[in-house]
Design an enzyme around this catalytic site. Structure first.
Site, PDB file in Angstrom:
ATOM      1  N   GLY A  84      -3.766  11.849  -6.162  1.00 34.20           N
ATOM      2  CA  GLY A  84      -2.988  10.627  -6.348  1.00 34.20           C
ATOM      3  C   GLY A  84      -2.514  10.039  -5.035  1.00 34.20           C
ATOM      4  O   GLY A  84      -1.638   9.182  -5.008  1.00 34.20           O
ATOM      5  N   GLU A 120     -15.976   1.016  -3.417  1.00 31.31           N
ATOM      6  CA  GLU A 120     -15.496   1.971  -4.420  1.00 31.31           C
ATOM      7  C   GLU A 120     -15.594   1.411  -5.840  1.00 31.31           C
ATOM      8  O   GLU A 120     -16.048   2.095  -6.758  1.00 31.31           O
ATOM      9  CB  GLU A 120     -14.038   2.365  -4.102  1.00 31.31           C
ATOM     10  CG  GLU A 120     -13.524   3.434  -5.059  1.00 31.31           C
ATOM     11  CD  GLU A 120     -12.158   3.996  -4.678  1.00 31.31           C
ATOM     12  OE1 GLU A 120     -11.670   3.715  -3.570  1.00 31.31           O
ATOM     13  OE2 GLU A 120     -11.583   4.714  -5.515  1.00 31.31           O
ATOM     14  N   ASP A 132      -4.893   0.848  -3.041  1.00 30.62           N
ATOM     15  CA  ASP A 132      -5.107   1.973  -2.129  1.00 30.62           C
ATOM     16  C   ASP A 132      -5.695   1.533  -0.793  1.00 30.62           C
ATOM     17  O   ASP A 132      -5.246   1.971   0.272  1.00 30.62           O
ATOM     18  CB  ASP A 132      -6.031   3.010  -2.785  1.00 30.62           C
ATOM     19  CG  ASP A 132      -5.454   3.535  -4.093  1.00 30.62           C
ATOM     20  OD1 ASP A 132      -4.268   3.298  -4.362  1.00 30.62           O
ATOM     21  OD2 ASP A 132      -6.206   4.169  -4.857  1.00 30.62           O
TER      22      ASP A 132
HETATM   23  C1  GLA Z   1      -5.050   4.574  -8.491  1.00 23.73           C
HETATM   24  C2  GLA Z   1      -5.857   3.291  -8.290  1.00 23.73           C
HETATM   25  C3  GLA Z   1      -4.956   2.177  -7.764  1.00 23.73           C
HETATM   26  C4  GLA Z   1      -3.696   2.012  -8.626  1.00 23.73           C
HETATM   27  C5  GLA Z   1      -3.027   3.366  -8.856  1.00 23.73           C
HETATM   28  C6  GLA Z   1      -1.881   3.278  -9.832  1.00 23.73           C
HETATM   29  O1  GLA Z   1      -4.614   5.064  -7.266  1.00 23.73           O
HETATM   30  O2  GLA Z   1      -6.912   3.505  -7.384  1.00 23.73           O
HETATM   31  O3  GLA Z   1      -5.672   0.966  -7.699  1.00 23.73           O
HETATM   32  O4  GLA Z   1      -3.989   1.374  -9.836  1.00 23.73           O
HETATM   33  O5  GLA Z   1      -3.949   4.331  -9.346  1.00 23.73           O
HETATM   34  O6  GLA Z   1      -0.846   2.527  -9.288  1.00 23.73           O
END
Ligand code: GLA
Length: 341
Positions: A84, A120, A132
């Site tokens: 995460g 991606e 991200d």
């Molecule tokens: C993942 C996804 C992001 C976002 C987060 C939740 O990291 O890649 O784009 O949606 O989950 O905030």
């Protein structure tokens, strides 16, 4: 072309407040962290068998018209995959910058974000939002980043002196390509359609609560309230109000758990354990949920105690990783030779 090998390091990101809103026009407050991914590239007789994300990044660079030769690629990481903490975006961005360095080329920061997202999402087929890549690239050299995913705005706010983020992996790897994430995105779209609105930013909390379908009303309520919390978090950081930042992080977790339903018993246990520690001001899951990492805002005097308490709540997860995360420079700040403002 420069025949010498080239290397790039890209950091991961940790969200403070603003989860599951990047694909719904929302606002996110996050930091880049000191953990990341290092990519080494050197010309080879043929492209080495690399994973889908580096391969997608090479394709995106070639689509852009860059003469990327066949490459040998080596990846090393201090950031675990599926935690995460944006390991995928860090891998794509580090690959792109290593190749740009090899070629002696540079690219505007925004275009690097778009290229890594294209690689991606569109080439590798992971249904991620834009958070991200932007966090990895645009985070300031010092402080937190406030991203507005409606208009693309990005601004820096100061970090809280004397505070760190204690982070603990639950031992369950999350998967943005998995069903849970795809389903939430589809539910967000369905809720917006029922609301008859063009953007969640035009939706009031009252309207979100009164969506006809109760499940979609919960999803809409999370999205609308999470952006309100993120905006308040940005203001609290600007004011140095650590207590309020912590409260907003815990409120974000409650909404992700109860309204968006992306938490797990292990994440809830780690969050509750952190919240019981002296000096901890708030805690939450980070990233997409369904596993991954819990993170807590804690003063530096109690950071190790907080980590120990989170680990004790996750007996099976020991060894998957526990870290003290601190704001760290984004890739644009680290690689001005390859990334233009
Ligand atoms: C993942 C996804 C992001 C976002 C987060 C939740 O990291 O890649 O784009 O949606 O989950 O905030």
């Amino acid at each position: 072309m420069n025949p010498a090998p080239a290397r790039a390091f890209a950091p991961g990101r940790c969200t403070l407040v603003g989860e599951h809103v990047d694909y719904a026009d929302g606002v996110v407050v996050c930091i880049a962290v000191q953990l990341g991914v290092t990519v080494d590239v050197r010309p080879a007789a043929r492209d080495a068998a690399v994973g889908p994300l580096p391969a997608a990044t090479l394709q995106a660079l070639r689509e852009r018209g860059l003469a990327v030769p066949p490459l040998d690629i080596r990846i090393t990481a201090t950031l675990p995959a599926g935690a995460g903490l944006s390991s995928s975006a860090a891998l794509c961005c580090a690959t792109a910058v290593a190749v740009l360095r090899l070629l002696g080329e540079s690219i505007p920061a925004r275009e690097l974000c778009d290229l890594a997202l294209h690689a991606e999402r569109d080439i590798a087929g992971v249904p991620c939002g834009p958070l991200d890549q932007r966090a990895v690239v645009l985070s300031p050299a010092d402080g937190a980043l406030v991203l507005d995913c409606r208009d693309g705005g990005a601004r820096a706010v100061p970090w809280l002196d004397g505070y760190v983020l204690a982070a603990c992996h639950t031992g369950v790897t999350h998967d943005v390509g998995g069903d849970g994430y795809r389903t939430r995105r589809a539910e967000a779209d369905a809720a917006l359609a029922l609301l008859g609105a063009r953007s969640f930013r035009d939706v009031t909390p009252q309207q979100a609560r009164s969506v006809g379908d109760p499940l979609l009303a919960r999803r809409a309520t999370h999205i609308v309230s999470e952006t309100a919390r993120a905006l308040e978090c940005a203001e609290a950081l600007a004011n140095g109000d650590a207590v309020r930042v912590g409260e907003l992080m815990s409120a974000s977790h409650a909404s992700l758990r109860d309204a968006y339903e992306v938490s797990t018993p292990a994440l809830d246990a780690a969050v509750a354990a952190a919240e019981g520690v002296e000096g901890c001001l708030g805690a939450r899951l980070v990233g997409a949920g369904f596993g991954g990492t819990a993170v807590a805002l804690v003063d530096a005097l109690h950071d190790e105690a907080c980590l120990a308490s989170m680990r004790a709540a996750l007996p099976g997860a020991a060894g998957r990783g526990a870290w003290l995360l601190v704001p760290s420079p984004g890739l644009a700040a680290l690689a001005p030779d390859a990334i233009r403002a």
